[in-house]
Design a protein around this motif. Sequence first.
Motif, mmCIF file in Angstrom:
data_model
loop_
_atom_site.group_PDB
_atom_site.id
_atom_site.type_symbol
_atom_site.label_atom_id
_atom_site.label_comp_id
_atom_site.label_asym_id
_atom_site.label_seq_id
_atom_site.Cartn_x
_atom_site.Cartn_y
_atom_site.Cartn_z
ATOM 1 N N ILE A 126 72.864 29.075 39.712
ATOM 2 C CA ILE A 126 72.248 28.822 38.403
ATOM 3 C C ILE A 126 72.494 27.374 38.002
ATOM 4 O O ILE A 126 73.628 26.868 38.118
ATOM 5 C CB ILE A 126 72.818 29.768 37.329
ATOM 6 N N GLU A 127 71.432 26.729 37.561
ATOM 7 C CA GLU A 127 71.560 25.375 37.024
ATOM 8 C C GLU A 127 71.088 25.401 35.575
ATOM 9 O O GLU A 127 69.992 25.900 35.280
ATOM 10 C CB GLU A 127 70.721 24.381 37.846
ATOM 11 N N ARG A 128 71.932 24.877 34.672
ATOM 12 C CA ARG A 128 71.610 24.896 33.250
ATOM 13 C C ARG A 128 71.459 23.472 32.715
ATOM 14 O O ARG A 128 72.016 22.526 33.272
ATOM 15 C CB ARG A 128 72.687 25.646 32.467
ATOM 16 N N GLY A 129 70.716 23.352 31.631
ATOM 17 C CA GLY A 129 70.434 22.053 31.039
ATOM 18 C C GLY A 129 68.939 21.796 31.004
ATOM 19 O O GLY A 129 68.178 22.339 31.804
ATOM 20 N N LYS A 130 68.503 20.955 30.108
ATOM 21 C CA LYS A 130 67.068 20.706 29.959
ATOM 22 C C LYS A 130 66.538 19.940 31.167
ATOM 23 O O LYS A 130 67.092 18.911 31.563
ATOM 24 C CB LYS A 130 66.799 19.917 28.673
ATOM 25 N N MET A 131 65.462 20.444 31.765
ATOM 26 C CA MET A 131 64.865 19.795 32.941
ATOM 27 C C MET A 131 63.388 20.133 33.008
ATOM 28 O O MET A 131 62.910 21.055 32.349
ATOM 29 C CB MET A 131 65.600 20.223 34.213
ATOM 30 N N GLU A 132 62.652 19.347 33.801
ATOM 31 C CA GLU A 132 61.213 19.539 33.956
ATOM 32 C C GLU A 132 60.869 19.658 35.434
ATOM 33 O O GLU A 132 61.337 18.874 36.259
ATOM 34 C CB GLU A 132 60.428 18.379 33.341
ATOM 35 N N TYR A 133 60.068 20.693 35.769
ATOM 36 C CA TYR A 133 59.521 20.834 37.117
ATOM 37 C C TYR A 133 58.011 20.736 37.017
ATOM 38 O O TYR A 133 57.395 21.252 36.069
ATOM 39 C CB TYR A 133 59.896 22.194 37.720
ATOM 40 N N VAL A 134 57.431 20.083 38.031
ATOM 41 C CA VAL A 134 55.971 19.955 38.099
ATOM 42 C C VAL A 134 55.480 20.641 39.367
ATOM 43 O O VAL A 134 56.020 20.412 40.457
ATOM 44 C CB VAL A 134 55.539 18.475 38.076
ATOM 45 N N PHE A 135 54.468 21.474 39.205
ATOM 46 C CA PHE A 135 53.846 22.165 40.340
ATOM 47 C C PHE A 135 52.371 21.783 40.384
ATOM 48 O O PHE A 135 51.660 21.888 39.386
ATOM 49 C CB PHE A 135 54.004 23.683 40.203
ATOM 50 N N GLU A 136 51.940 21.344 41.537
ATOM 51 C CA GLU A 136 50.556 20.887 41.715
ATOM 52 C C GLU A 136 49.793 21.921 42.531
ATOM 53 O O GLU A 136 50.111 22.156 43.707
ATOM 54 C CB GLU A 136 50.553 19.537 42.438
ATOM 55 N N LEU A 137 48.798 22.561 41.928
ATOM 56 C CA LEU A 137 48.024 23.595 42.613
ATOM 57 C C LEU A 137 47.037 22.977 43.588
ATOM 58 O O LEU A 137 46.479 21.906 43.320
ATOM 59 C CB LEU A 137 47.261 24.457 41.602
ATOM 60 N N ASP A 138 46.797 23.648 44.714
ATOM 61 C CA ASP A 138 45.770 23.189 45.657
ATOM 62 C C ASP A 138 44.397 23.224 45.010
ATOM 63 O O ASP A 138 43.566 22.353 45.253
ATOM 64 C CB ASP A 138 45.775 24.076 46.914
ATOM 65 N N VAL A 139 44.154 24.241 44.234
ATOM 66 C CA VAL A 139 42.861 24.380 43.541
ATOM 67 C C VAL A 139 43.078 23.962 42.088
ATOM 68 O O VAL A 139 43.532 24.743 41.251
ATOM 69 C CB VAL A 139 42.340 25.831 43.629
ATOM 70 N N SER A 140 42.751 22.698 41.801
ATOM 71 C CA SER A 140 43.033 22.159 40.475
ATOM 72 C C SER A 140 42.253 22.863 39.376
ATOM 73 O O SER A 140 42.688 22.911 38.225
ATOM 74 C CB SER A 140 42.717 20.659 40.440
#
Length: 920
Positions: A126-140
């Motif tokens: 588990i990792e805690r703290g404010k963070m941002e992940y970005v996921f880029e879809l193949d079909v935009s």
Amino acid sequence: MAFIRKKQQEQRLQLYSKERFSLLLLNLEEYYFEQHTANHIQHKGSQNERKIRGSLKICSKSVIFEPDAISQPIIKIPLRDCIKIGKHGENGANRHFAMAKSGGISLIFSQVYFIKEHNIVAPYKIERGKMEYVFELDVSGKVEDVVETLLQLHRASCLDKLGDQTAMITAILQSRLARTSFDKNRFQSVSEKLHMECKAEMVTPLVTNPGHVCITDTNLYFQPLNGYPKPVVQITLQDVRRIYKRRHGLMPLGLEVFCTEDDLCSDIYLKFYEPQDRDDIYFYIATYLEHHVAERTAESYTLQWQRGHLSNRQYLLHLNNLADRSCNDLSQYPVFPWIISDYCSSELDLSNPGTFRDLSKPVGALNKERLERLLTRYQEMPEPKFMYGSHYSSPGYVLFYLVRIAPEYMLCLQNGRFDNADRMFNSIAETWKNCLDGATDFKELIPEFYGDDVSFLVNSLKLDLGKRQGGQMVDDVELPPWARSPEDFLQKSKDALESTYVSEHLHEWIDLVFGYKQKGSDAVGAHNVFHPLTYEGGVDLNSIEDPNEKVAMLTQILEFGQTPKQLFVTPHPRRITSKFRSLSQTSSYNASTADSPVSPGEESFEDLTEESKTLAWNNITKLQLHEQHKIHKEAVTGIAVSCNGSSVFTTSQDSTLKMFSKESKMLQRSISFSNMALSSCLLLPGDATVISSSWDNNVYFYSIAFGRCQDTLMGHDDAVSKICWHDDRLYSASWDSTVKVWSGVPAEMTGTKRHQFDVLAELEHDVSVDTISLNAASTLLVSGTKEGTVTIWDLTTATILHQIPCHSGTVCDTAFSPDSRHVLSTGEDGCLNVIDVQTGMLISSMASDEPQRCFIWDGNSVLSGSQSGELLVWDLLGGKISERIQGHTGAVTCIWMNEQCSSIITGGEDRQIMFWKLQY
């Protein structure tokens, strides 16, 4: 065993999908909706930007990203921990809905789980703290829809009350199901005819998967909404062997389908949203199966088990199955008993009763001191009272035993964690001791302890299950000293389960778990009372209007465990073991005698006789008509044959007793006692006297040597329907509602002296008695009445042992099995019923489309005479009619078989007697 088989099936499906992802990564009661190929963009916009290829899974309470590279961990982001969800790189109030060329989805959150890094099953990081992940879809072009779905699910996850969350997610699920339907292109054949389609969920341990069920004239299909783990599951109806309605979440919504005869592991378990849909699918498949598979009941298995055709283990598996226990439902996982109580000795002595646990008591009552404390608390407790604060079977207990082969299930159940190392399943002896002494530990065992697969005892996956307080790592399960290896432990456990001691006492444990001591005052007396919520019908979920209360109640019930469905409401019969086989030879019903010593010569002769009888009954379907003779003017009612087989005596409704020579094939005598019908006859030992019963209320004694009626017993106030004789005692049944026992009936009645007949006992009934029969020792009598009641009497005390109203019309015939353990009765309703003598339980009932007027049987097979004139061979253990043999042109009214079981004579309404031979 069951769970191992289920896990192997899931692994095969996993190979099909080539994924590390599993529904077990979801939370309990969470759904997997859809997936999209995507890249996880790390360090977006920096020099260290990196793309990780994988699949983005949209679930009802989380977002899961599964990287293609197994070295990378699976990422799970709970939606309730999300702060912002939208398209990456957009600002302003409308950032969630603006059109963009980028296919990026941004998730800002406060907590994330990392799972199965390098494909190693371990507690989640588990990792805690404010963070941002970005996921880029193949079909935009799908970004907007995905973001909209995530926002909707996020709103549901953030609702304060669990009931409101569940209601909103259910609405989203049902909307998705309503917008889709089963893909008919998945049919195996273009000629298949659609019968029904509906929504349902496929159930596997701890998880369910929504989709569409479709049934055609040849196949049952399930198509998951998410296409996981494969696009469609198909079962050919022709392969189905068993189908059961199930409780799921205490609701009548489950259906389990088996393509095997004996396996506890099913081919599919479905949960429907509407009981009517479940019942309609069940009815269609059951109707299809009627022509292919015999339906099984608990009672039919009981008969097989009693007679040694099922092992103790097989019988318990069948009972679990019939009691709604399924390896797909961990809250109702099959339950098996602790058998052995000795886990300290270097050798296991299965001949010593002290080796075994007391099967008449629940685990919680095995320790007297602990039980006293529990009973004190029970007495002081307000209603509803219960003795035990935990159950003997629950999802946690099942996975406690199976953590080494099912670690992902344990992690799913416990939010990504294993249990404390000292609370793990570390030692057999330690676990047994805790079940005896622990304040809240009353668990029984699971089928795996009596199976063949040792993997649940061995840490073959090399899991890091933690370090105990003493410093040692949790590894393989520590075995008792008497077990040389895991294989040896399982083999000795199986030997113990099948031992004589357990065979003699297993019915006591069945009474507790599946039987009459499960509920009510009998449960209280047996110290077998659990929390009310664990029992079927303990709570009506439909009556709970508050959704939060309902969800909380259901969660509590499923986690706590459930008591099996009650299968028996009377004491369960004991198994027939060598210790009890002498019952038919004892002088009293309750007596028990040691086996009498016999000489080798006597023993071999007896064995030879038994062998010839067994051979004859094994070939009873090969019965062939040898000759037939019409010797009466009305229906034949009774048959008696001299010891040498040369003379056949018959009675008839034409009021005559006739003597027929089998050798000359000639009628030798015809005797008439009155103008009323005769109902039965028998020969006294020595073949000097024939006794006949009559509708004129009398019993007539005819001397063969003197050729005249030697005596008349005027013993009843209405027709005498049946007579039996044993040891100078006559037993007569009558339409005057009595059965009388007479003394002073010698085997040979010579001279002209009239005999004094004394009534020893009068067995009173409510209505007319149509048939009676004695057991081999004449200590028991069974009677059948006009209104369908079968009564078993103890002749030593002239009292009723059991009274069973088991026919809807007149009882035509009754008889004890050769070992006196069972009674068989036939009736006008066409039923053959088997009753256990010890308990009075109706343990088997088979139906035909016409009355079976008479029969003979060996305890396993039956030869009956039907109303139409056919002879029917019944396989009681197999639950089927094995053969139909053409015979009389009218009803078969009486049947006789010689001691060697090689010759049979039948009489019928067509006025004929027929001689049959076994050809083998």
